[in-house]
Every structure is written in C-alpha cells, then in structure tokens.
Design a protein around this motif. Structure first.
Motif, PDB file in Angstrom:
ATOM      1  N   SER A  10       0.186  10.859 -15.234  1.00  0.00           N
ATOM      2  CA  SER A  10       1.135  10.955 -16.348  1.00  0.00           C
ATOM      3  C   SER A  10       1.007   9.744 -17.265  1.00  0.00           C
ATOM      4  CB  SER A  10       2.563  11.063 -15.806  1.00  0.00           C
ATOM      5  OG  SER A  10       3.501  10.911 -16.839  1.00  0.00           O
ATOM      6  N   ASP A  11       0.548   9.973 -18.483  1.00  0.00           N
ATOM      7  CA  ASP A  11       0.443   8.890 -19.466  1.00  0.00           C
ATOM      8  C   ASP A  11       1.823   8.350 -19.838  1.00  0.00           C
ATOM      9  OD1 ASP A  11      -2.304   8.942 -19.563  1.00  0.00           O
ATOM     10  OD2 ASP A  11      -2.380  10.402 -21.200  1.00  0.00           O
ATOM     11  N   ARG A  12       2.822   9.240 -19.842  1.00  0.00           N
ATOM     12  CA  ARG A  12       4.182   8.813 -20.186  1.00  0.00           C
ATOM     13  C   ARG A  12       4.721   7.834 -19.136  1.00  0.00           C
ATOM     14  NH1 ARG A  12       8.352  13.456 -21.657  1.00  0.00           N
ATOM     15  NH2 ARG A  12       6.847  13.622 -23.358  1.00  0.00           N
ATOM     16  N   LEU A  13       4.530   8.185 -17.865  1.00  0.00           N
ATOM     17  CA  LEU A  13       4.968   7.287 -16.782  1.00  0.00           C
ATOM     18  C   LEU A  13       4.201   5.961 -16.842  1.00  0.00           C
ATOM     19  CD1 LEU A  13       6.679   6.888 -14.199  1.00  0.00           C
ATOM     20  CD2 LEU A  13       4.749   7.814 -12.905  1.00  0.00           C
ATOM     21  N   ILE A  32       0.844  -1.203   0.000  1.00  0.00           N
ATOM     22  CA  ILE A  32       0.000   0.000   0.000  1.00  0.00           C
ATOM     23  C   ILE A  32       0.879   1.253   0.000  1.00  0.00           C
ATOM     24  CG2 ILE A  32      -1.608   1.364   1.401  1.00  0.00           C
ATOM     25  CD1 ILE A  32      -2.818  -1.348   2.327  1.00  0.00           C
ATOM     26  N   ALA A  33       1.915   1.261   0.853  1.00  0.00           N
ATOM     27  CA  ALA A  33       2.789   2.432   0.982  1.00  0.00           C
ATOM     28  C   ALA A  33       3.553   2.726  -0.308  1.00  0.00           C
ATOM     29  CB  ALA A  33       3.768   2.229   2.136  1.00  0.00           C
ATOM     30  N   MET A  47      -2.077  -3.665  -6.880  1.00  0.00           N
ATOM     31  CA  MET A  47      -2.227  -2.453  -6.080  1.00  0.00           C
ATOM     32  C   MET A  47      -1.960  -1.212  -6.934  1.00  0.00           C
ATOM     33  SD  MET A  47      -2.759  -1.604  -2.801  1.00  0.00           S
ATOM     34  CE  MET A  47      -3.919  -0.472  -3.544  1.00  0.00           C
ATOM     35  N   ILE A  48      -0.889  -1.267  -7.719  1.00  0.00           N
ATOM     36  CA  ILE A  48      -0.520  -0.130  -8.579  1.00  0.00           C
ATOM     37  C   ILE A  48      -1.548   0.055  -9.689  1.00  0.00           C
ATOM     38  CG2 ILE A  48       1.239   0.770 -10.152  1.00  0.00           C
ATOM     39  CD1 ILE A  48       3.320  -0.845  -8.508  1.00  0.00           C
ATOM     40  N   ARG A  49      -1.887  -1.036 -10.369  1.00  0.00           N
ATOM     41  CA  ARG A  49      -2.809  -0.951 -11.518  1.00  0.00           C
ATOM     42  C   ARG A  49      -4.191  -0.434 -11.108  1.00  0.00           C
ATOM     43  NH1 ARG A  49      -0.913  -3.409 -16.154  1.00  0.00           N
ATOM     44  NH2 ARG A  49       0.570  -5.131 -15.922  1.00  0.00           N
ATOM     45  N   ILE A  52       2.740   5.224  -6.524  1.00  0.00           N
ATOM     46  CA  ILE A  52       3.079   4.933  -7.929  1.00  0.00           C
ATOM     47  C   ILE A  52       1.822   4.966  -8.791  1.00  0.00           C
ATOM     48  CG2 ILE A  52       3.979   3.186  -9.531  1.00  0.00           C
ATOM     49  CD1 ILE A  52       5.826   2.245  -7.261  1.00  0.00           C
ATOM     50  N   GLY A  53       0.709   4.399  -8.275  1.00  0.00           N
ATOM     51  CA  GLY A  53      -0.562   4.419  -9.004  1.00  0.00           C
ATOM     52  C   GLY A  53      -1.065   5.833  -9.230  1.00  0.00           C
TER      53      GLY A  53
END
Length: 295
Positions: free
Chosen positions: A128-131, A115-116, A177-179, A121-122
C-alpha cells in the motif's frame, strides 16, 4: 537591536500553560492506565527472564559451542567461526562473561520483537503506497529522535527495569527492519511476479513463495542493521536498569574508571562484530543461492 525579539512566538504564560497541561495529561494517563499497560507486558518480562537465565545459567562451554555452531551454520566460514569463539573466550578471560550474556539475551529478545513487528508492517507498506506515505514520516522521526528521549515516556509508563529498556531499544532499532522489508519486497522482479500470476498463484502464495524468499537477503540486511542499532542503545538503556555491558560503562563514566569503561566498551564492539559478520555472511549466502536459482 535584538532581531530575535521581533520573531513571532507564543506568549510565555501560554507556552508554560500548554507544557503544563500536556505533562499533567500524560501523568493522569499514566496513573489511570499504567498498571494495565504494565500487565500487558508481563509475557515480555517472562520471555526476558527465560532468555537471560538460559544464557547465564548454562555452562559457558555449552554456550560457546552453541554460538560457534550457529556462526558456522550461518556463515560456513572457519575464519568467522574461530573469530567469534576467540572473541567470546577473551571476554570470559577478562571476567565479562555474565554481563555479555545478559546483553546478548537482551539483543536476542529485541531482535525477535523487531522481526515479529517490523516484517508485517514492511509487508503492509509494500502493498500500500498510502500506508507507506503515512508510516515513512513516523520512521523518519523515530530514526532522528535523540535516543534519550525514548526513555522518558517509557519510564513514566512502566518505571525502571528491563521491560521499559527493551521497549525503548526496539523503538530505536526497528525502523531499518521495516524499511528494508518494504524495499526488499518492492525490488522483486515484475517478470517473476507475472510468472507467478500466470501459474494461478494467490496473493498469499505469491507473497510467501515468491516475494519473501527473493526479498530475504534485503530483509537480512534489515535484521543486521536492527542488531547494530540495538547494541548502540545498550549503554543508554542501562540508565533505566537494563543489566549487561552498559552498566559497567555507565559506572566507569560516573567514577572515571578508564579500564572498566574501555574493556566493557570493547566487549560491546566484539559482540557487534560477531553479529555483523555472521549475519552479513548469511545474507551473502542467501544472495548467491538466489542468483544460482534465478541465474
């Protein structure tokens, strides 16, 4: 005719040399920086020890009541709460309580780390579409890489023990988690964001007071998936010294102890069902609350 012999490929000596140079380079890096990297993770080691002691040294009735209360507050379902308590009582009756608490403590630590790390990152990917274009292929590799492969670099850097096990589990379990954090923020209604802009909200206020609350049900689904993937990694992580329900399963495989393997495997399934039902019920409650507020 051997058709594959005509396929263009690297010369065997060159391929051997390439593999040897990569292996030697990684070994040199490990010798040079291994101790420093290990020291970096000492707070994680302390957190792991504290979490494990909390669950294993607290009297079992207190732990049982605490888990029952958490299940009730999250789900508000008597059926789910009684099911969680009954499952834990059965696990204790079959003499698997200590291993189960060690596994739960490890899953707790892995989830907190996921989670942290995963939510920021998510959020960054949603902005940012580039990231997103850079991170998505990395997540694809993380999700499709065989779980055993994660153990190799982690063990070479940090040796055998709980910390490398937790790191391997987090790497394996963090992609959902990120997605889903990225997806949840991107799915927030544009009209709602325009209304927030009209009220003069800053980008920080818009994120924490509009986007994050509305994305919370999707983020909860990400937490649920992360927990499930972490539990799936328990047996594999036991190969590098992670204590818990995975070690008896590994012992059962090595010695052909059928009942030991089945009972501990079912205990892992029981813990997974508790986590799944409670987190899903909480996610549904959040979804209903959102529909009431914005309906």
């Amino acid at each position: 005719m051997d058709w594959f012999s005509s396929f263009p490929h690297m010369d065997d000596d060159r391929l051997r040399l390439l593999k040897k140079s990569i292996d030697d380079g990684f070994r040199t890096f490990t010798r040079a920086y291994g101790d420093g990297i290990e020291a970096l993770f000492s707070p994680l080691q302390s957190f792991l020890i504290w979490s494990e002691r909390l669950l294993t040294q607290t009297p079992w009735p207190i732990v049982l009541v605490a888990i029952g209360l958490i299940a009730w507050v999250a789900s508000r379902s008597l059926r789910i709460t009684l099911g969680a308590v009954a499952t834990l009582l059965l696990i204790g009756y079959l003499d698997m309580w200590m291993d189960t608490m060690r596994t739960v403590s490890m899953i707790f630590v892995c989830t907190v780390i996921a989670i942290a790390v995963g939510i920021p990152i998510g959020i960054a990917m949603a902005r940012s579409d580039r990231l997103r274009g850079v991170v998505n292929p990395v997540l694809d590799v993380m999700q499709t890489m065989p779980s055993f492969v994660y153990l190799i670099p982690v063990v070479m850097l940090l040796g055998i023990g709980r910390v490398p096990g937790v790191i391997a589990v987090v790497i394996y379990a963090i992609p959902p988690m990120i997605r889903l954090t990225d997806l949840g923020i991107r799915l927030v209604d544009r009209d709602t964001l325009e209304a927030a802009d009209a009220f003069g909200s800053s980008s920080w206020q818009k994120l924490w007071k509009v986007q994050m609350p509305l994305a919370l049900p999707t983020i909860m689904a990400g937490i649920n998936q992360t927990i499930m993937m972490a539990l799936a990694m328990v047996v594999i992580a036991s190969m590098i010294g992670v204590q818990g329900l995975g070690q008896p399963v590994l012992k059962a495989i090595a010695n052909q102890y059928f009942t030991l393997g089945v009972f501990n495997g079912l205990a892992i399934v029981g813990i997974a069902i508790i986590f799944d039902r409670v987190s899903q019920a909480y996610g549904r409650r959040l979804q209903k609350h959102r529909e009431v507020v914005h309906g």
